[in-house]
Scaffold this motif. Structure first.
Motif, PDB file in Angstrom:
ATOM      1  N   VAL A  75      -5.424   6.914  -6.055  1.00  0.00           N
ATOM      2  CA  VAL A  75      -4.337   7.471  -5.481  1.00  0.00           C
ATOM      3  C   VAL A  75      -4.062   6.908  -4.044  1.00  0.00           C
ATOM      4  N   GLU A 108       2.939   9.460  -6.189  1.00  0.00           N
ATOM      5  CA  GLU A 108       1.906   9.632  -7.399  1.00  0.00           C
ATOM      6  C   GLU A 108       2.390  10.728  -8.237  1.00  0.00           C
ATOM      7  N   THR A 127       1.686   6.224  -5.594  1.00  0.00           N
ATOM      8  CA  THR A 127       1.119   5.240  -6.800  1.00  0.00           C
ATOM      9  C   THR A 127       0.191   4.004  -5.764  1.00  0.00           C
TER      10      THR A 127
END
Length: 313
Positions: A75, A108, A127
């Motif tokens: 992440v 994310e 992301t």
């Protein structure tokens, strides 16, 4: 093809090849060294509290925010002091632009898309994208991605600062000898006149305005397997598209036939004057900032002479 002049993080983002001005100009200093361990800890603990597996963190970029890769969950975390309240604005923009399939980095998906606060820092989770190989991006692809971003931004009805607010900040720095004590009088006059004159000239051109990225320079472009994606939406503002294009390599504008070339020229010199001013801020921590500031003063003078622009009026 444009070949990379450097990378923010070798494994994360391929910097497009550009002239020295655009490859290194846009930094706003670095986070205080004493704050970095706390910022890393804040990101790791935030990820863990959200049931992400976080055993390690790799610093990818250190500017006014810290950008980290959290592992093994993979992440991307962006961390800034809690006073950095534009994080919520950035998240909302990213969500709305993603809905219109604009080329922006995604949040994310495994966690709630919001700003997390911990230990005096705000943390946002995004992301993580593997860099595309080979790391080459054509000016045409860059222009196409920016055009798609602008198309998505034209659909947004959100309050944003005006690009002249950024000019005003630079003008205030130039006017303050306390903030820019190393500027000699001749250079202070040059920067002040250039900022004031071009701000007026650009306004008088009356070009159409829309929501912009604000700083779509190569450092804010990811070359991914899914194409080019723009990051760092906190700089969004309203203004002519030429102001955005002024941050891109000059070859990119050759693939934008509808832009006003005179306006683009003025915006390029204006942006050069703005980033030169930041390098003379006494609090600037950009590496070799003062040396770059000196070089760019010479470039401003050369550009004004080349185009026979009199900014003293």
């Amino acid at each position: 093809m444009l070949r990379g002049a450097g990378t923010i993080a070798r494994e994360y983002v391929a910097i497009l090849g550009v002239a020295p001005l655009w490859s290194a100009a846009q930094g706003r200093g670095t986070m205080k060294a004493s704050d970095v361990p706390r910022a890393v800890a804040a990101a790791m603990s935030t990820g863990s509290s959200l049931d992400l597996t976080v055993d390690d963190a790799i610093v990818l970029h250190d500017s006014n925010k810290l950008t980290l890769r959290l592992l093994p969950c993979d992440v991307l975390a962006r961390v800034a002091p809690v006073a950095h309240q534009v994080a919520q604005f950035e998240i909302e923009l990213a969500q709305r632009l993603a809905e219109s399939e604009s080329p922006v980095a995604a949040l994310e998906p495994r966690v709630e898309p919001r700003v997390y606060e911990r230990d005096g820092f705000v943390v946002t989770l995004w992301t993580y994208y593997e860099a595309a190989m080979p790391r080459e991006v054509s000016p045409a692809d860059y222009a196409n991605a920016l055009e798609r971003l602008h198309a998505g931004m034209r659909k947004l009805d959100v309050p944003t600062p005006h690009f002249t607010d950024r000019i005003e900040q630079a003008q205030q720095l130039v006017a303050s000898r306390d903030c820019t004590p190393a500027l000699v009088d001749a250079d202070r006059e040059l920067l002040g006149n250039t900022l004031r004159s071009l701000r007026r000239v650009i306004g008088e051109r009356g070009g159409a305005e829309q929501v912009l990225h604000g700083e779509p320079h190569p450092g804010n472009v990811l070359a991914t397997k899914n194409g080019l994606l723009f990051i760092d939406l906190e700089t969004c503002c309203r203004g002519p598209v030429e102001f955005d294009l002024a941050h891109a390599p000059e070859e990119v504008s050759e693939h934008c036939p509808d832009v006003n070339q005179d306006l683009l020229r003025d915006c390029r010199i204006l942006v050069l004057a703005m980033i030169t001013t930041w390098r003379w801020d006494r609090g600037d921590q950009f590496p070799n900032g003062r040396q770059l500031g000196t070089e760019w003063l010479s470039q401003i003078r050369a550009a004004l002479d080349r185009y026979r622009l009199d900014v003293r009026r």
